[in-house]
Design a protein around this motif. Sequence first.
Motif, PDB file in Angstrom:
ATOM      1  N   GLY A   1      16.222 -17.678 -14.992  1.00 35.16           N
ATOM      2  CA  GLY A   1      16.913 -16.610 -15.700  1.00 35.16           C
ATOM      3  C   GLY A   1      16.525 -15.223 -15.249  1.00 35.16           C
ATOM      4  N   VAL A   2      16.045 -15.094 -14.026  1.00 36.84           N
ATOM      5  CA  VAL A   2      15.658 -13.800 -13.468  1.00 36.84           C
ATOM      6  C   VAL A   2      15.881 -13.845 -11.965  1.00 36.84           C
ATOM      7  CG1 VAL A   2      13.249 -14.493 -13.126  1.00 36.84           C
ATOM      8  CG2 VAL A   2      13.795 -12.072 -13.397  1.00 36.84           C
ATOM      9  N   ALA A   3      16.226 -12.720 -11.355  1.00 34.76           N
ATOM     10  CA  ALA A   3      16.430 -12.680  -9.909  1.00 34.76           C
ATOM     11  C   ALA A   3      15.148 -13.084  -9.179  1.00 34.76           C
ATOM     12  CB  ALA A   3      16.855 -11.279  -9.473  1.00 34.76           C
ATOM     13  N   VAL A   4      15.316 -13.827  -8.091  1.00 31.67           N
ATOM     14  CA  VAL A   4      14.167 -14.339  -7.341  1.00 31.67           C
ATOM     15  C   VAL A   4      14.241 -13.849  -5.899  1.00 31.67           C
ATOM     16  CG1 VAL A   4      12.949 -16.404  -6.546  1.00 31.67           C
ATOM     17  CG2 VAL A   4      14.061 -16.405  -8.791  1.00 31.67           C
ATOM     18  N   ALA A   5      13.186 -13.182  -5.453  1.00 34.50           N
ATOM     19  CA  ALA A   5      13.076 -12.778  -4.051  1.00 34.50           C
ATOM     20  C   ALA A   5      12.484 -13.943  -3.269  1.00 34.50           C
ATOM     21  CB  ALA A   5      12.176 -11.554  -3.921  1.00 34.50           C
ATOM     22  N   VAL A   6      13.154 -14.353  -2.194  1.00 38.86           N
ATOM     23  CA  VAL A   6      12.676 -15.476  -1.385  1.00 38.86           C
ATOM     24  C   VAL A   6      12.390 -14.993   0.026  1.00 38.86           C
ATOM     25  CG1 VAL A   6      13.127 -17.835  -0.613  1.00 38.86           C
ATOM     26  CG2 VAL A   6      14.142 -17.010  -2.746  1.00 38.86           C
ATOM     27  N   ASP A   7      11.226 -15.337   0.524  1.00 38.69           N
ATOM     28  CA  ASP A   7      10.825 -14.970   1.883  1.00 38.69           C
ATOM     29  C   ASP A   7      10.054 -16.129   2.489  1.00 38.69           C
ATOM     30  OD1 ASP A   7      11.215 -12.570   3.518  1.00 38.69           O
ATOM     31  OD2 ASP A   7      10.650 -11.445   1.725  1.00 38.69           O
ATOM     32  N   ASN A   8       9.849 -16.056   3.785  1.00 43.87           N
ATOM     33  CA  ASN A   8       8.948 -16.980   4.448  1.00 43.87           C
ATOM     34  C   ASN A   8       7.573 -16.898   3.784  1.00 43.87           C
ATOM     35  OD1 ASN A   8       6.674 -17.014   6.750  1.00 43.87           O
ATOM     36  ND2 ASN A   8       8.214 -18.571   7.182  1.00 43.87           N
ATOM     37  N   ASP A   9       6.898 -18.034   3.653  1.00 48.98           N
ATOM     38  CA  ASP A   9       5.626 -18.055   2.935  1.00 48.98           C
ATOM     39  C   ASP A   9       4.562 -17.181   3.589  1.00 48.98           C
ATOM     40  OD1 ASP A   9       5.477 -19.798   5.105  1.00 48.98           O
ATOM     41  OD2 ASP A   9       4.388 -21.351   4.029  1.00 48.98           O
TER      42      ASP A   9
ATOM     43  N   GLY B   1       2.012 -20.323  10.154  1.00 51.72           N
ATOM     44  CA  GLY B   1       3.009 -19.282   9.930  1.00 51.72           C
ATOM     45  C   GLY B   1       2.377 -17.937  10.189  1.00 51.72           C
ATOM     46  N   ALA B   2       3.190 -16.906  10.197  1.00 52.97           N
ATOM     47  CA  ALA B   2       2.663 -15.546  10.364  1.00 52.97           C
ATOM     48  C   ALA B   2       3.571 -14.563   9.665  1.00 52.97           C
ATOM     49  CB  ALA B   2       2.521 -15.180  11.842  1.00 52.97           C
ATOM     50  N   GLY B   3       2.960 -13.570   9.081  1.00 56.96           N
ATOM     51  CA  GLY B   3       3.685 -12.450   8.508  1.00 56.96           C
ATOM     52  C   GLY B   3       3.245 -11.182   9.210  1.00 56.96           C
ATOM     53  N   ILE B   4       4.194 -10.303   9.453  1.00 57.84           N
ATOM     54  CA  ILE B   4       3.944  -9.111  10.263  1.00 57.84           C
ATOM     55  C   ILE B   4       4.292  -7.871   9.457  1.00 57.84           C
ATOM     56  CG2 ILE B   4       4.519  -7.930  12.425  1.00 57.84           C
ATOM     57  CD1 ILE B   4       5.720 -10.795  13.250  1.00 57.84           C
ATOM     58  N   THR B   5       3.410  -6.873   9.498  1.00 62.90           N
ATOM     59  CA  THR B   5       3.765  -5.566   8.967  1.00 62.90           C
ATOM     60  C   THR B   5       3.771  -4.562  10.120  1.00 62.90           C
ATOM     61  OG1 THR B   5       1.503  -4.838   8.433  1.00 62.90           O
ATOM     62  CG2 THR B   5       2.700  -6.088   6.744  1.00 62.90           C
TER      63      THR B   5
ATOM     64  N   GLY C   1       9.148 -14.272  -7.328  1.00 68.99           N
ATOM     65  CA  GLY C   1       9.261 -14.363  -5.875  1.00 68.99           C
ATOM     66  C   GLY C   1       8.843 -15.744  -5.422  1.00 68.99           C
ATOM     67  N   LEU C   2       9.370 -16.139  -4.282  1.00 72.65           N
ATOM     68  CA  LEU C   2       9.099 -17.466  -3.738  1.00 72.65           C
ATOM     69  C   LEU C   2       8.841 -17.373  -2.247  1.00 72.65           C
ATOM     70  CD1 LEU C   2       9.170 -20.613  -3.738  1.00 72.65           C
ATOM     71  CD2 LEU C   2      11.656 -20.438  -3.509  1.00 72.65           C
ATOM     72  N   GLY C   3       7.771 -18.005  -1.798  1.00 72.99           N
ATOM     73  CA  GLY C   3       7.496 -18.134  -0.374  1.00 72.99           C
ATOM     74  C   GLY C   3       7.736 -19.557   0.064  1.00 72.99           C
ATOM     75  N   ALA C   4       8.518 -19.735   1.127  1.00 73.45           N
ATOM     76  CA  ALA C   4       8.860 -21.081   1.608  1.00 73.45           C
ATOM     77  C   ALA C   4       8.566 -21.177   3.096  1.00 73.45           C
ATOM     78  CB  ALA C   4      10.338 -21.373   1.341  1.00 73.45           C
ATOM     79  N   PRO C   5       8.086 -22.331   3.562  1.00 73.72           N
ATOM     80  CA  PRO C   5       7.707 -22.477   4.972  1.00 73.72           C
ATOM     81  C   PRO C   5       8.911 -22.777   5.851  1.00 73.72           C
ATOM     82  CG  PRO C   5       7.231 -24.506   3.802  1.00 73.72           C
ATOM     83  CD  PRO C   5       7.802 -23.554   2.793  1.00 73.72           C
ATOM     84  N   GLY C   6       9.290 -21.834   6.681  1.00 74.23           N
ATOM     85  CA  GLY C   6      10.414 -22.068   7.588  1.00 74.23           C
ATOM     86  C   GLY C   6      11.316 -20.867   7.702  1.00 74.23           C
ATOM     87  N   LEU C   7      12.553 -21.126   8.092  1.00 70.98           N
ATOM     88  CA  LEU C   7      13.524 -20.069   8.349  1.00 70.98           C
ATOM     89  C   LEU C   7      14.257 -19.726   7.060  1.00 70.98           C
ATOM     90  CD1 LEU C   7      15.002 -21.396  11.730  1.00 70.98           C
ATOM     91  CD2 LEU C   7      13.118 -19.773  11.385  1.00 70.98           C
TER      92      LEU C   7
END
Length: 331
Positions: A113-121, A151-155, A77-83
């Motif tokens: 060589g593996v699927a990567v989930a990408v989301d906002n950091d 940044g912010a993450g919401i649940t 998985g990868l977290g990146a800053p932005g949209l």
Amino acid sequence: MTADATRRRLAIGLDIGGTKVLGVAVDQESGRLLAEHKVPTVPREDRVVETLGAVADRLVDEVTTADGRAPVVSAAGLGAPGLVDRSGTLRYGANLPGVVDAPLGRRLAERLGVAVAVDNDATCAAWGEHELGAARGHNHSITITLGTGIGAGITARGRVLRGANGFAGEPGHMLVDPAGPPCPCGRRGCWERYGSGSGLGRLGREAVAAGRGARILQLAGGDVEQVVGEHVSAAAAEGDADALAVLDRFGWWVAAGSANLVDLLDTEIVVLGGGLVDIGELLLDPVRRHFAAQLYGVGRRPEVPIVAAQLGSRAGAIGAALLGLERREGP
């Protein structure tokens, strides 16, 4: 039993920030953190993917050295800053100006060589805190990451809230002062110009320019233009009154945005993460005090605690690994 079945299975979590890339290797079965590695960020698309791949390789090497045999990377998985859109493309990030419309998910999957989930950091950080950290047991939470930007993450209802396009969680670019300082996003007066690490440095420079903060200036080598947030926090940790006053003002700005978000989202808890949370109670105390003064309906609504992220600066990378496990294809 195949040889692969006896090898340790890893989830790799990667977190790009404005100044650093942090990677972690998490054991798939136990969730235990096995290795971590950090390198500076180079804000160009080709170099970012190269750096992410190199960090992942380093993590695998460290686990291999510890175990005596190479693990299987089963998820990433990868977290990146932005949209970040739902295809795993980073459309835009103010603090990564050289990385625009970058298909990071696809390119990194080809590299690893593996699927990567990408989301906002910050979304990744929120999920890490929800699953393993300070927001555990809370279905409605917001994790605010205070670093180079905000940044912010919401649940909500125990799940990540991503919005229509995957872009939810960019409060750092809420406009709080139309006449405020320029922001890397191209506008003026964004919240992160006041409540981020960059904002703390700016408030410190303003204090020094006004004749206050002698110790802050001394730590910066006598050059007001070199004052950054670390100089303010270091002086405050020594008990310097001017630095503590700057932190109090900074805490007001962090609290102002946090209160607005709670008014909007009605969360149960606010988790403060990112590098600035390492300042500790010197930051949390003024944030809590000013938050209580600004939140709508205090005394008529349940208390909303403000707590430090338990996973610290690793929250984004750990959350990215967990999201990678959730979305992995196959066993």
